[in-house]
Design an enzyme around this catalytic site. Structure first.
Site, PDB file in Angstrom:
ATOM      1  N   GLN A 159     -46.546   9.294  22.174  1.00 11.19           N
ATOM      2  CA  GLN A 159     -47.668   8.497  23.088  1.00 11.19           C
ATOM      3  C   GLN A 159     -49.061   8.615  22.926  1.00 11.19           C
ATOM      4  O   GLN A 159     -49.205   9.291  22.148  1.00 11.19           O
ATOM      5  CB  GLN A 159     -47.121   9.341  24.544  1.00 11.19           C
ATOM      6  CG  GLN A 159     -47.318  10.574  24.475  1.00 11.19           C
ATOM      7  CD  GLN A 159     -46.460  11.262  25.688  1.00 11.19           C
ATOM      8  OE1 GLN A 159     -45.523  10.636  26.322  1.00 11.19           O
ATOM      9  NE2 GLN A 159     -46.497  12.634  25.484  1.00 11.19           N
ATOM     10  N   HIS A 200     -48.393  19.385  42.466  1.00 16.48           N
ATOM     11  CA  HIS A 200     -47.982  20.491  42.277  1.00 16.48           C
ATOM     12  C   HIS A 200     -47.592  21.398  43.093  1.00 16.48           C
ATOM     13  O   HIS A 200     -46.402  22.205  43.112  1.00 16.48           O
ATOM     14  CB  HIS A 200     -48.908  20.961  41.145  1.00 16.48           C
ATOM     15  CG  HIS A 200     -49.167  20.360  39.958  1.00 16.48           C
ATOM     16  ND1 HIS A 200     -50.234  19.987  39.400  1.00 16.48           N
ATOM     17  CD2 HIS A 200     -48.182  19.830  38.996  1.00 16.48           C
ATOM     18  CE1 HIS A 200     -50.212  19.209  38.338  1.00 16.48           C
ATOM     19  NE2 HIS A 200     -48.889  19.290  38.040  1.00 16.48           N
ATOM     20  N   ASP A 245     -48.826  19.473  31.139  1.00 12.55           N
ATOM     21  CA  ASP A 245     -50.219  19.966  31.670  1.00 12.55           C
ATOM     22  C   ASP A 245     -49.914  21.486  32.274  1.00 12.55           C
ATOM     23  O   ASP A 245     -51.415  21.996  32.658  1.00 12.55           O
ATOM     24  CB  ASP A 245     -50.597  19.032  32.759  1.00 12.55           C
ATOM     25  CG  ASP A 245     -50.002  18.838  34.067  1.00 12.55           C
ATOM     26  OD1 ASP A 245     -49.149  19.805  34.763  1.00 12.55           O
ATOM     27  OD2 ASP A 245     -49.565  17.559  34.539  1.00 12.55           O
ATOM     28  N   ASP A 297     -37.004  17.345  22.945  1.00 10.18           N
ATOM     29  CA  ASP A 297     -36.542  16.393  23.949  1.00 10.18           C
ATOM     30  C   ASP A 297     -35.832  17.011  25.203  1.00 10.18           C
ATOM     31  O   ASP A 297     -34.892  17.924  24.987  1.00 10.18           O
ATOM     32  CB  ASP A 297     -35.644  15.351  23.070  1.00 10.18           C
ATOM     33  CG  ASP A 297     -34.927  14.413  24.060  1.00 10.18           C
ATOM     34  OD1 ASP A 297     -35.985  13.802  24.794  1.00 10.18           O
ATOM     35  OD2 ASP A 297     -33.858  14.197  24.356  1.00 10.18           O
ATOM     36  N   GLY A 298     -36.300  16.867  26.362  1.00 12.88           N
ATOM     37  CA  GLY A 298     -35.806  17.534  27.508  1.00 12.88           C
ATOM     38  C   GLY A 298     -34.356  17.348  27.622  1.00 12.88           C
ATOM     39  O   GLY A 298     -33.560  18.177  27.989  1.00 12.88           O
ATOM     40  N   ASP A 323     -40.602  17.180  35.729  1.00 18.37           N
ATOM     41  CA  ASP A 323     -42.012  16.743  35.964  1.00 18.37           C
ATOM     42  C   ASP A 323     -42.199  15.799  35.187  1.00 18.37           C
ATOM     43  O   ASP A 323     -42.956  16.291  34.011  1.00 18.37           O
ATOM     44  CB  ASP A 323     -42.846  17.957  36.005  1.00 18.37           C
ATOM     45  CG  ASP A 323     -44.441  17.692  36.270  1.00 18.37           C
ATOM     46  OD1 ASP A 323     -44.708  16.521  36.363  1.00 18.37           O
ATOM     47  OD2 ASP A 323     -45.083  18.756  36.003  1.00 18.37           O
ATOM     48  N   SER A 324     -41.769  14.527  35.075  1.00 16.29           N
ATOM     49  CA  SER A 324     -41.603  13.790  33.818  1.00 16.29           C
ATOM     50  C   SER A 324     -42.718  12.552  34.163  1.00 16.29           C
ATOM     51  O   SER A 324     -43.218  12.415  35.036  1.00 16.29           O
ATOM     52  CB  SER A 324     -40.227  13.121  33.659  1.00 16.29           C
ATOM     53  OG  SER A 324     -40.079  12.396  34.980  1.00 16.29           O
ATOM     54  N   THR A 325     -42.928  11.891  33.050  1.00 12.57           N
ATOM     55  CA  THR A 325     -43.749  10.650  33.027  1.00 12.57           C
ATOM     56  C   THR A 325     -42.493   9.504  33.744  1.00 12.57           C
ATOM     57  O   THR A 325     -41.623   9.914  33.912  1.00 12.57           O
ATOM     58  CB  THR A 325     -44.146   9.976  31.649  1.00 12.57           C
ATOM     59  OG1 THR A 325     -42.916  10.038  30.878  1.00 12.57           O
ATOM     60  CG2 THR A 325     -45.054  11.060  31.155  1.00 12.57           C
ATOM     61  N   PRO A 332     -41.017   8.232  26.239  1.00 14.55           N
ATOM     62  CA  PRO A 332     -40.374   9.327  25.963  1.00 14.55           C
ATOM     63  C   PRO A 332     -39.855   9.931  27.252  1.00 14.55           C
ATOM     64  O   PRO A 332     -38.612  10.736  27.450  1.00 14.55           O
ATOM     65  CB  PRO A 332     -41.846  10.368  25.579  1.00 14.55           C
ATOM     66  CG  PRO A 332     -42.800   9.407  25.259  1.00 14.55           C
ATOM     67  CD  PRO A 332     -42.594   8.033  26.038  1.00 14.55           C
TER      68      PRO A 332
END
Lengths: 286, 286, 286, 286
Positions: free
Chosen positions: B32, B63, B87, B139-140, B158-160, B165
C-alpha cells in the site's frame, strides 16, 4: 461534467466540499446571503452566509433530534415557539403531534422561508399547509421579549451560529426572555454548536454557561450530523421542571406511533451520554 | 504560507480536505501507499492508500471505543489478538489493563509500524516499550487461520477498509477463524465502517451479515470520528456468550480507575443505541 | 492515489493547482519558506513563500529568455552579475557562452542553492561544475552597492516578487547601483512581473517607472510561462547604449550554434512587440 | 462569502479554478452543457462542457487575434463565414470593417447564442444589432459542405475543442470544404489549440497536419490567453495565396483607425515567430 464545488471551512485548515450540479439561486437579503444548490449525494441544500443549513439527505437527523426529544418528556405540549427554523423542518416535526394547537415561527428573514418554500418543499411545505403555524418575520430576541409570560410549553431555538443575525439568540437576555415566556413546566431546546473544532467548542461553552445560569435544569445531548462541522453536533435541553432522562416517558411517545428515521426512544437517553472530553469541557470549560 | 491540501473523497462528490504544513514521508510498500503529514488542527496524521487512518487529534475516540467496550464486558481478558492496528493505538489502550498477559499484533505491513514508531509515537511508542506486545508481520487471515483453538479472550480487528490488503479481513473465512481462535467467552470487535455514505454503508451491511452468521451475539455500536467519512463510525461487537449491554459491568470498569477522553460507562450502553435508519439498515439491508 | 494538491492564488479568486506526487522537502530559512515537490506533468518544482519559482517542464522558457536576449545584442559579454537566480538556471544558460569569463551569482539565501543542487540538478548542477561561477550569499542590494564601477557587462536580476527578500531588488537605489556597476555598454535584464492580474501589473508599472528613470534605453519583452500567473510574463531590458532590436545581431548569435528550446532569433524581435493594452499600461500606467 | 469554485483541469493533475460569485445559468442542450458564471476578476464567463469559452476580462485577446490578423493581410474581405463563435465576439470584430457585406455565423447550438445574448452582451450584442450578420443553427461541417464554391473571402473557425460537437471541425473533410468555399485569395483562420499540455499539443498537431495537406500556405500564430490552458494559445492561418507576413500591409490596416486592446501591427508579425519547441513540434511532431 462542469466542475463546481461548494466549500465550507470547518477550521481555517479544514475544508468540506460538495460538488454542485447547479446553483439554484443566490440572494443577498438585508440580513444575510442565501444560496441554494443541487448535488447528487445530498440533493438540494442551502447555505446562509456560506454555511450549510440543511440538506435533503441529512436534515432528518437534525429535525428529529430538535423536536422529538422534548415531546417525549413533556406530557402535553400545546403551544410552541420556534425561533429561526425558517426552512420549516422543525415546524414539520412539531406539527406531527396532534396535541399541538399553536406554533409561532419567528425568522428574521422572510426570504429564508420563501426560498425554502420554492426550493426545499421537503422541509418547508408544512409552512403553507398547516394552519397551526403562524409566521413572524422579525428579530427573535425582540419577539420573545414581547411575548406574554408563560405563553409557551416549548421553545425551539433553531438558529444559525452566533455570528450575524443569529448573535442575539445566544445572549443572556434572550435566554431570560425564553425562561419568562415558558410555562412553569416548559422546555427550551437550543442549537448548541459542536464540541470538536475550537471555534465551535468556544460557542458551545458560552451558550452553556448562560443557559445554566438561567434554568435549574440544563443538559446537553448529541447526535450525528454529517454535513455540519465534524459531524458531531449538540442540542441543549433546559427546563424549570423536567429532567430529560428522569422524566422521559418512552412508552407514551411510542404509543403515538410516529415513524422517524433518526430518533427513537433508546436513542433518547443515549443522546445525553456524552464523551468524557465533552463532559469535561461543559463542566470545566476549555 | 505554502498552500498544500490533502483531500479524501468521502463520495465521488464529497471531499474532505486538510491543509498540510508539511508532508513527513511518502512510501509505497509492497502492500500500500503510506503518507504522513503535519497539520495545525489535527497534528500529525497518516493515510493509507489516500485514506485517513489516524490523526493526533481524534485517534483517542477510535482507540477508546475499540478497546474499552469489550474490557468493560469481559471479566478477565488475558490474551488479545489485534489484527491490523499497526499504528499501535489499539495496543496502547489494551496494555493499560494489568490483567492482559499477551498481545499478538498482526499487521501485514511492517512499514506501517516502523513509520508510526518514527512519526506517530503518540500511538506507536507502546509497541517498543511493552514486552507483552508481540509483532507479527503477515496476513491476518493466515495468522488467525493457523491460531490454536480458543487461544484468545479478545480479538480486535483494527483494519483498513475492505479494499486491498484489508479485504481478507471482511470475509466469512476470517470471521470463522476468529470464532475458532476465541475462547468460549471470547469477544470479537471489528472496525465496522459507517452507515452514512452509500459505499461505506454497503460494506457495513456485508460485514454485519457475515458476523451475524458466525456469532450468536452480534451487535453494532457507534461513535463520533470527525476525520472519518461522515464522522459517524461503527464497531461490531460479537461474542459466543456475552451481551455488550446485559453483561456490561460499569462498576468493575470504573474501579480500574482508567482515565479516558472519550469512553465512559454511560457512553458504553448509549453507543449501542443506534439511529432508526441505521437499525433498519442493519436489520433489513439497504 | 494520495490526493495532495499545491495551489497558488494568482488573485484572491483565481487558484492554480498542481497535484503533487510527493513533497521532497519543506524548509523555513531565515529569509523565506522553500518547498520542493514532485509532480507528473511538471516534474520537480519548487516554491518560495508559496509561489512557483521553477518547474522542470517550463523553466527553459524563463531561462532562455532572461539570458539569450542580451547575449544576442551585446557583442562581447565577459563579466556577468546574477542577482537571485539561486536555482542556477540563469547561470546555466550564461555559462554556455565561451566568451564569459566571470559570473557572480548573489542570492541572499544559500539554502535555495543547496536545495536546488540536491533536488533540481537540471538547473543547479552548473553551480558546482563551472569554475567561472562564484557564489555570494548576501543581499543583492548591498552586493551591487559595493561593486566597483563598470565591473559588469551584464546584470541579470532573477528575483522573486517584490515582497519579502526580493523587495530591495525593485528599488531606485538598486537600479542606480546596477547602472553604476555596468560598463558603458552594459545591459540590465530584470524579472518584470506580468501585465495581466492587477497585483502583478501594479508591480510591473512600479519597476518600469524606476528603470526608465535610470536608463536611457528601457524596453520590456514578453514570453509564455505557463506556471506563472496568467502565463504572460515579462522581462525588462535596460541599457546605456544598446537598443535590443536595433542593435540585435541575429547572424552573430546564430553563428554560435547554441541549441535552445524557447529562444530563437525570430522570437527575439517578436518578444518586444507587446499587446496594445500592455503598451498602454507601460506608457500611461493603470 | 459563499465559497464556490469553478475548476477546469488543464491536465489530470493541473487545475485552474475561479471563485464564482454566482452561477447565472446551467443548461444541458441537445449538444452540450452550457454554464454561465459571475466572478470578480473575470466578470461574467461561460463554459461549454466544463471548459472556459470566454470571460469578460480576456475575450478581447482571442477575438482580436482571430479577426484582425486576416483583415490586415487580405485587401478586401467582403463575405465572411464564422463557424462556431456563438458568443458573437468574433462577429463583433468582423463587423467593425465597413467593407464587410455579409457574415454567415453557423453555430450548431442556438442556445449558445441565446444565452450569450442574455448574459454576455459584451460579445453577443452585435448579433442582434448588425444586419449583415446571418445566424444559422446547424452543423458547421454540413453548412460548409453545401456552401457554393468561392463564396467566402474569409472563414473563421471559432470552435470548441475537437471533442463532442466540435469534432467535425477538425477533420480533413471540413478543411477541404473550407478550401472549396473560399475564393482564390481567401483565408482560413482556425482555433488551433495549444502547444503546452500534451492533450492540447496532440490536437494542435493533428489539425496542423490536415490543414497543411489542404492549403499551400499554412502558418501558426500565437497569443496570450490567460484563461485557456497554459495561457499559450494558437491560431492557424491558411490560404491559397497570401502569406500572413509577406503579404501583410500594416499601413493599410493602421489607416482604418480601429482601436484595439490586444492586436497591433507590430504584434502581427511577431505572433508568427514561435518558440523553438513549438516550431519543432509543428515541423516534426511530438
Amino acid at each position: 461534467m462542469t466542475d463546481l464545488w461548494y466549500s465550507e471551512y470547518h477550521a481555517a485548515d479544514v475544508r468540506f466540499s460538495i460538488k454542485v450540479t447547479r446553483q439554484l439561486c443566490s440572494e443577498q437579503t438585508p440580513f444575510q446571503k442565501i444560496d441554494f444548490f443541487e448535488s447528487e449525494t445530498f440533493g438540494t441544500f442551502f447555505t446562509i452566509d456560506g454555511l450549510v443549513m440543511a440538506t435533503q439527505k441529512d436534515e432528518f437527523a437534525y429535525h428529529d433530534m430538535i423536536a422529538h426529544v422534548p415531546f417525549a418528556v413533556h406530557p402535553a405540549v400545546r403551544r410552541v415557539l420556534i425561533i429561526g427554523g425558517g426552512d420549516g423542518g422543525t415546524a414539520r416535526e412539531v406539527c406531527r403531534y396532534p396535541g399541538v394547537e399553536h406554533v409561532d415561527l419567528v425568522d428574521i428573514d422572510e426570504r429564508v422561508v420563501r426560498l425554502c418554500q420554492q426550493y426545499l418543499p421537503q422541509t418547508a411545505s408544512v409552512l403553507d399547509s398547516d394552519p397551526r403555524v403562524h409566521l413572524h418575520f422579525e428579530d427573535g430576541l425582540q419577539f420573545v421579549g414581547r411575548a406574554e409570560e408563560g405563553m409557551y410549553d416549548l421553545v425551539l431555538v433553531d438558529s444559525t451560529d452566533p455570528v450575524g443575525p443569529g448573535e442575539g439568540l445566544f445572549t443572556h437576555a434572550f435566554y431570560q426572555n425564553c425562561h419568562r415566556a415558558l410555562t412553569e413546566d416548559g422546555i427550551l431546546i437550543n442549537q448548541h454548536e459542536s464540541p470538536y473544532y475550537p471555534i465551535y467548542a468556544h460557542e458551545m461553552l458560552r451558550a452553556h454557561a448562560k443557559i445554566r445560569a438561567t434554568f435549574p435544569i440544563a443538559r446537553v445531548y448529541e447526535f450525528h450530523m454529517p454535513t455540519y462541522p465534524s459531524g458531531h453536533w449538540l442540542f441543549g435541553f433546559a427546563s424549570k421542571r423536567y429532567d430529560p432522562v428522569a422524566d422521559f416517558r418512552p412508552e407514551r411517545w411510542n404509543a403515538l406511533g410516529l415513524k422517524t428515521r433518526y430518533y427513537n426512544t433508546d436513542l433518547h437517553t443515549a443522546a445525553f451520554a456524552l464523551p468524557t472530553y465533552v463532559k469535561e469541557l461543559l463542566e470545566h470549560g476549555a
